[in-house]
Design a protein around this motif. Structure first.
Motif, short mmCIF file in Angstrom:
data_model
loop_
_atom_site.label_atom_id
_atom_site.label_comp_id
_atom_site.label_asym_id
_atom_site.label_seq_id
_atom_site.Cartn_x
_atom_site.Cartn_y
_atom_site.Cartn_z
N VAL A 1 -6.94 -15.29 -7.47
CA VAL A 1 -7.18 -14.00 -8.12
C VAL A 1 -5.87 -13.32 -8.48
CG1 VAL A 1 -8.05 -11.65 -7.73
CG2 VAL A 1 -9.45 -13.62 -7.10
N ASP A 2 -4.91 -13.34 -7.56
CA ASP A 2 -3.60 -12.73 -7.84
C ASP A 2 -2.91 -13.42 -9.00
OD1 ASP A 2 -3.81 -10.80 -5.89
OD2 ASP A 2 -2.86 -12.01 -4.35
N GLU A 3 -3.01 -14.74 -9.06
CA GLU A 3 -2.39 -15.49 -10.16
C GLU A 3 -3.02 -15.11 -11.50
OE1 GLU A 3 -2.92 -19.54 -9.10
OE2 GLU A 3 -1.35 -19.54 -7.55
N LEU A 4 -4.34 -14.96 -11.51
CA LEU A 4 -5.03 -14.59 -12.75
C LEU A 4 -4.64 -13.18 -13.19
CD1 LEU A 4 -8.59 -16.02 -12.03
CD2 LEU A 4 -6.94 -16.89 -13.69
N LYS A 5 -4.46 -12.28 -12.23
CA LYS A 5 -4.05 -10.91 -12.58
C LYS A 5 -2.65 -10.89 -13.17
CE LYS A 5 -6.90 -8.47 -9.18
NZ LYS A 5 -6.89 -7.66 -7.93
N ARG A 6 -1.76 -11.71 -12.58
CA ARG A 6 -0.38 -11.74 -13.07
C ARG A 6 -0.28 -12.39 -14.44
NH1 ARG A 6 0.68 -13.28 -7.69
NH2 ARG A 6 0.99 -15.45 -8.33
N SER A 7 -1.15 -13.34 -14.72
CA SER A 7 -1.06 -14.08 -15.98
C SER A 7 -1.85 -13.43 -17.11
CB SER A 7 -1.57 -15.51 -15.77
OG SER A 7 -2.94 -15.51 -15.39
N ASP A 8 -2.47 -12.27 -16.84
CA ASP A 8 -3.25 -11.56 -17.86
C ASP A 8 -4.33 -12.45 -18.46
OD1 ASP A 8 -1.75 -9.24 -17.54
OD2 ASP A 8 -0.24 -9.92 -18.98
N SER A 9 -5.03 -13.19 -17.59
CA SER A 9 -6.11 -14.05 -18.06
C SER A 9 -7.26 -13.19 -18.58
CB SER A 9 -6.60 -14.94 -16.92
OG SER A 9 -5.57 -15.79 -16.47
N SER B 1 6.05 -6.68 -13.36
CA SER B 1 4.87 -5.87 -13.10
C SER B 1 4.63 -5.78 -11.59
CB SER B 1 3.64 -6.52 -13.76
OG SER B 1 3.36 -7.78 -13.16
N LEU B 2 3.84 -4.78 -11.19
CA LEU B 2 3.50 -4.63 -9.78
C LEU B 2 2.73 -5.83 -9.26
CD1 LEU B 2 2.43 -0.86 -9.78
CD2 LEU B 2 4.49 -1.84 -8.75
N GLU B 3 1.87 -6.40 -10.12
CA GLU B 3 1.08 -7.56 -9.70
C GLU B 3 1.96 -8.77 -9.43
OE1 GLU B 3 -1.43 -4.74 -11.86
OE2 GLU B 3 0.43 -5.76 -12.37
N ILE C 1 -10.91 -18.50 1.62
CA ILE C 1 -10.70 -17.12 1.18
C ILE C 1 -9.24 -16.89 0.82
CG2 ILE C 1 -10.63 -14.72 2.01
CD1 ILE C 1 -13.20 -15.32 3.55
N ARG C 2 -8.33 -17.43 1.63
CA ARG C 2 -6.90 -17.28 1.33
C ARG C 2 -6.55 -17.92 0.00
NH1 ARG C 2 -6.57 -17.96 7.07
NH2 ARG C 2 -6.40 -20.21 6.86
N LEU D 1 -11.38 -13.78 -14.71
CA LEU D 1 -10.99 -12.97 -13.55
C LEU D 1 -12.22 -12.46 -12.80
CD1 LEU D 1 -8.86 -11.57 -11.85
CD2 LEU D 1 -8.82 -9.71 -13.53
N LEU D 2 -13.23 -11.99 -13.53
CA LEU D 2 -14.45 -11.50 -12.89
C LEU D 2 -15.16 -12.60 -12.13
CD1 LEU D 2 -15.87 -9.11 -15.65
CD2 LEU D 2 -14.92 -8.46 -13.43
N ALA D 3 -15.15 -13.81 -12.70
CA ALA D 3 -15.77 -14.94 -12.01
C ALA D 3 -15.04 -15.27 -10.71
CB ALA D 3 -15.79 -16.17 -12.94
N ALA D 4 -13.70 -15.22 -10.76
CA ALA D 4 -12.91 -15.48 -9.56
C ALA D 4 -13.14 -14.41 -8.51
CB ALA D 4 -11.43 -15.58 -9.93
N LEU D 5 -13.23 -13.15 -8.94
CA LEU D 5 -13.50 -12.05 -8.00
C LEU D 5 -14.87 -12.20 -7.37
CD1 LEU D 5 -12.05 -9.02 -10.01
CD2 LEU D 5 -11.22 -9.88 -7.82
N GLY D 6 -15.87 -12.61 -8.17
CA GLY D 6 -17.21 -12.83 -7.62
C GLY D 6 -17.23 -13.96 -6.61
N ASP D 7 -16.46 -15.00 -6.91
CA ASP D 7 -16.36 -16.15 -5.99
C ASP D 7 -15.72 -15.73 -4.67
OD1 ASP D 7 -16.74 -18.79 -5.31
OD2 ASP D 7 -14.81 -19.44 -6.11
N LEU D 8 -14.68 -14.90 -4.78
CA LEU D 8 -14.01 -14.40 -3.57
C LEU D 8 -14.94 -13.52 -2.74
CD1 LEU D 8 -11.50 -13.96 -1.82
CD2 LEU D 8 -10.82 -12.14 -3.39
#
Length: 607
Positions: free
Chosen positions: A293-301, A198-200, A286-287, A306-313
Motif C-alpha cells: 500500500v505504501d509503495e502504491l501511494k508513493r508511486s501515484d498509482s 513527498s511525505l509518503e 499484513i506487513r 490502491l483501493l483494491a490493495a487497501l481493501g485487501d489489507l
C-alpha cells in the motif's frame, strides 16, 4: 558590532542564532564562527578571478596524479562537468581521503603546464535549529568538492561571516577557512538525496524524518508546561502499565512474559509454535500488504489499484483480529498468570485519566504528558497504536469549568505555534496546506460555539439536501462526515458538543439527572475533527457502582478507584488532547503517521 552566541556545550554556533536575528545576521559580519550541519542544496561556480586558459588542442590525454588520490577523484576535482555527470549517473563517494594539497599543475606528455580551473562550492547548510539554511562558501583548494557537494553530507567548518555584497536571498554567508569534519553520504542509497520529496516517500525511513514537524512538537510540549505551570497545576508522572482493563480487552495490548517461558523439554509452556503459526502467517501477510500500500501511494498509482490493495489489507486485519479472539478464548484459560512477571494480567495503558484522578483528589489541579496505547485495527488515517497524550484533571470543577479550561488551553497551543513556529508554518504552507496559518489564526480568534449532542442531531436532520452514510438518529456516534458538516457547513468555526448519550461514554462519566445523558464534551475543529475529549467524573459511589455492574466490568479491578468516592469525594473533571491530532490539524496533514517521528499502526512498524 554584536557578539555571536556560541552553543554552551560545544564551540559551534547554532544557525538559528545567526539567521534568526531580526537583522538576519547582518550585525554578525566579521565574526569568526564554527558551524555544523547537513548539506541541503549546492552549486559550483568558477572563481571570479580564475584564469580559464584551455589546454592546447594537440595535448594528449596523459595525466600525472598524486599517489594518494584516485585518477577519477582528481579528474572530478579539476573538472566540474565530470562531477555533474558522476552525480547524474549515481556515482557516490564512499569514503573521504585526506584533504588534498593545494592544486598542482597537471603535466601533459609534452610537459606543457596547464593550470587547473579553481572553483567555489556554495553549500546550503542546515543544523535543524530552524528552517533557514546558511550559505557556506568552500574553495576548491580546501577539499575535493565532490565530497561535500551531495545532499545529506554533514560538515563542520570554521570561517568568517560575511555580508553578501550583492542583493539576494542570503543576507550573510560563511566563508569557510577550515574544514573540520566531513560525513560523507552514499548518494545512490540515501533516501533524501532528491531536493524535493513527498511525505509518503520518506515514511519508510522514520529515522531520517525530522525538521519542521518535530520542532512544532517540541513547541507544543513546551507550551503545555508553560500554560499549566502558569495556572498553578502540578505536573505528575503516570504509569504506562496497568492492571485496570476495559470491557473490550481486544483494544488493549497485553503485557506478559509467559510466552518466553519454557518447560524442561525446551517447549513453550503455554502455547506451541504450531498452534500459533496461522496467526503469525497472517501478521506477516499484513506487513507485506502494508508495504505494498505504501509503495502504491508513493508511486501515484491509479485509485482503483490502491483501493483494491487497501481493501485487501483491511480483510487481512479483520482475519488477524478473528484469529486473536479465537486464540484468546482457546488458550487464555490455560495461562497461569500467577507465574507471569506481575503475577496477574497487565496491559499497556489506553489512558491515564483514572490514575490522574487519584492525584487530583489530593493535589487539586494536575496534568501529565506521556504515551498511551490502543490496539485498534482500523485503517483510519487518524489513528495510531501509540500516541502522546496531554491529560488534565481538576478537583472541585464541573463540566463548564473544564470546557473553559480546555478551550483556553487549545487556543494557547495554537497561538504558541503561530508565535514560535511561524517560519516552519510558512514552509509547510508551501509543501502541505496553504491555509494552515489562517486556520490556526481563525481558531485562536474564534469564540467556540457550544451545542448539545441533541442540538447537533437536529442540525444534521434538517440537512435534507445532504446524504450521510450513517443514519442520523439519537444514540449514534457522530461520524467524521457529521463532524465536518457541523463545523464546515453550519458553524464554520470550532464547536464544543456536550451532553452525550450515556451509552456512548465510559462508565466513569457523570450521569445527568435525566438518566439518559452524561456530562461529556468534545472540541471539534475544521479539518482537524475532534481535538479534545473531556468529561466531568461521576463522584457518587452508588451511581458509578451501578454503571460498572451494568457494563459487566470486574468490580475488583476498580476497588482502588472507588476508594476515591469512599474517602473525601469531590466533584472533579478532566480532558485529554493528542499531540499528534493537534499537529495534524495545525499543518493540514492527511495522514497522522506524518505527525510523529516513529509511527506505529496496525500492520505497520518501522524501526
Amino acid at each position: 558590532m554584536a557578539s555571536v552566541e556560541r552553543f554552551k556545550y560545544s564551540n559551534r554556533v547554532v544557525i538559528k542564532s545567526i539567521l534568526g536575528r531580526p537583522d538576519g545576521g547582518r550585525g554578525l559580519a566579521g565574526e569568526r564562527v564554527v558551524v555544523g550541519g547537513w548539506v541541503k542544496l549546492f552549486k559550483e561556480k568558477p572563481k571570479k578571478d580564475a584564469s580559464q586558459a584551455p589546454p592546447p588542442a594537440s595535448a594528449p590525454a596523459v595525466v600525472s596524479v598524486a599517489h594518494d588520490l584516485t585518477c577519477s577523484e582528481v579528474l572530478m576535482s579539476r573538472m566540474p562537468l565530470l562531477r555533474n555527470l558522476a552525480r547524474i549517473f549515481g556515482k557516490g563517494v564512499s569514503s573521504m581521503p585526506p584533504p588534498p594539497p593545494p592544486p598542482k599543475q597537471l603535466e601533459i606528455a609534452d610537459k606543457t603546464p596547464v593550470e587547473p580551473v579553481p572553483t567555489v562550492a556554495f553549500l546550503l547548510v542546515n543544523d535543524g535549529s530552524c528552517v533557514a539554511n546558511l550559505q557556506v562558501v568552500v574553495d576548491s583548494n580546501m577539499v575535493l568538492l565532490v565530497q561535500v557537494m551531495a545532499i545529506g553530507v554533514s560538515i563542520l567548518v570554521e570561517g568568517v561571516l560575511e555580508q553578501q555584497s550583492e542583493p539576494g536571498k542570503h543576507i550573510v554567508e560563511l566563508k569557510a577557512e577550515k574544514i573540520l569534519h566531513v560525513g560523507v553520504v552514499d548518494s545512490k542509497n540515501y533516501p533524501l538525496a532528491k531536493a524535493k520529496i513527498s511525505l509518503e516517500s520518506i515514511r519508510p525511513s522514520p529515522h531520517l524524518r525530522v525538521a519542521s514537524i518535530t520542532r512544532m512538537r517540541s513547541d507544543v510540549s513546551h507550551a503545555t508546561h508553560r500554560f499549566f505551570q502558569n495556572m498553578g497545576f502540578i505536573y505528575v508522572h503516570m504509569p504506562i502499565i496497568t492492571t485496570t482493563g476495559f470491557k473490550d480487552h481486544s483494544r488493549m495490548f497485553q503485557v506478559t512474559t509467559l510466552f518466553k517461558r519454557t518447560d524442561d523439554k525446551g517447549e513453550l509452556s503455554t502455547v506451541s509454535d504450531r498452534e500459533n503459526i496461522s496467526l503469525e502467517v497472517v501478521k506477516g501477510a499484513i506487513r507485506e500488504k502494508s508495504k505494498r500500500v505504501d509503495e502504491l501511494k508513493r508511486s501515484d498509482s491509479n485509485k482503483e489499484v490502491l483501493l483494491a490493495a487497501l481493501g485487501d489489507l483491511q480483510k487481512a486485519n479483520e482475519l488477524a483480529l478473528q484469529l486473536e479472539e479465537q486464540w484468546r478464548s482457546a488458550y487464555a484459560a490455560k495461562m497461569d498468570f500467577t507465574k507471569d512477571f506481575f503475577s496477574c494480567e497487565a496491559y499497556l495503558s489506553v489512558s491515564t485519566r483514572l490514575h490522574l484522578e487519584s492525584y487530583a483528589c489530593g493535589l487539586s489541579s494536575v496534568y501529565t504528558v506521556g504515551p498511551v496505547f490502543q490496539a485498534n485495527d482500523s485503517p483510519s488515517k487518524k489513528q495510531l497504536a501509540e500516541m502522546w497524550m496531554v491529560e488534565v484533571e481538576l478537583a472541585f470543577a464541573e463540566l463548564e469549568d473544564i470546557m473553559n479550561c480546555a478551550e483556553e488551553f487549545l487556543k494557547f497551543l495554537c497561538q504558541s505555534i503561530l508565535d514560535d513556529c511561524l517560519d516552519d508554518l510558512k514552509f509547510l504552507s508551501k509543501k502541505v496546506d496553504k491555509s494552515c496559518i489562517t486556520r490556526l489564526q481563525s481558531l485562536v480568534t474564534s469564540a467556540f460555539a457550544r451545542i448539545s449532542y441533541t442540538e447537533a442531531l437536529e442540525h444534521l436532520e434538517k440537512a435534507t439536501d445532504k446524504t450521510f452514510k450513517t443514519k442520523v438518529e439519537w444514540g449514534i456516534n457522530l461520524s467524521d462526515e457529521h463532524e465536518r458538516f457541523l463545523v464546515d457547513e453550519i458553524y464554520k468555526q470550532p464547536i464544543i458538543v456536550y451532553d452525550y448519550p450515556k451509552e456512548l461514554k465510559p462508565f466513569y462519566v457523570h450521569v445527568k439527572d435525566d438518566g439518559k445523558t452524561v456530562s461529556a464534551f468534545d472540541i471539534i475543529a475544521p479539518k482537524g475533527g475532534v481535538l479534545v475529549r473531556g468529561s466531568r467524573k461521576e463522584e457518587r459511589l452508588d451511581i458509578i457502582s451501578s454503571r460498572i455492574q451494568e457494563l459487566g466490568i470486574p468490580k475488583e479491578q476498580y476497588d482502588w478507584y472507588l476508594d476515591l468516592r469512599r474517602h473525601g469525594t469531590v466533584k472533579h473533571s478532566g480532558f485529554s488532547l493528542a499531540i499528534e491530532g493537534l499537529i495534524m490539524f495545525a499543518v493540514g496533514l492527511e495522514d497522522i503517521k506524518d505527525a510523529i517521528p516513529f509511527p506505529r499502526t496496525c500492520g505497520y512498524i518501522n524501526a
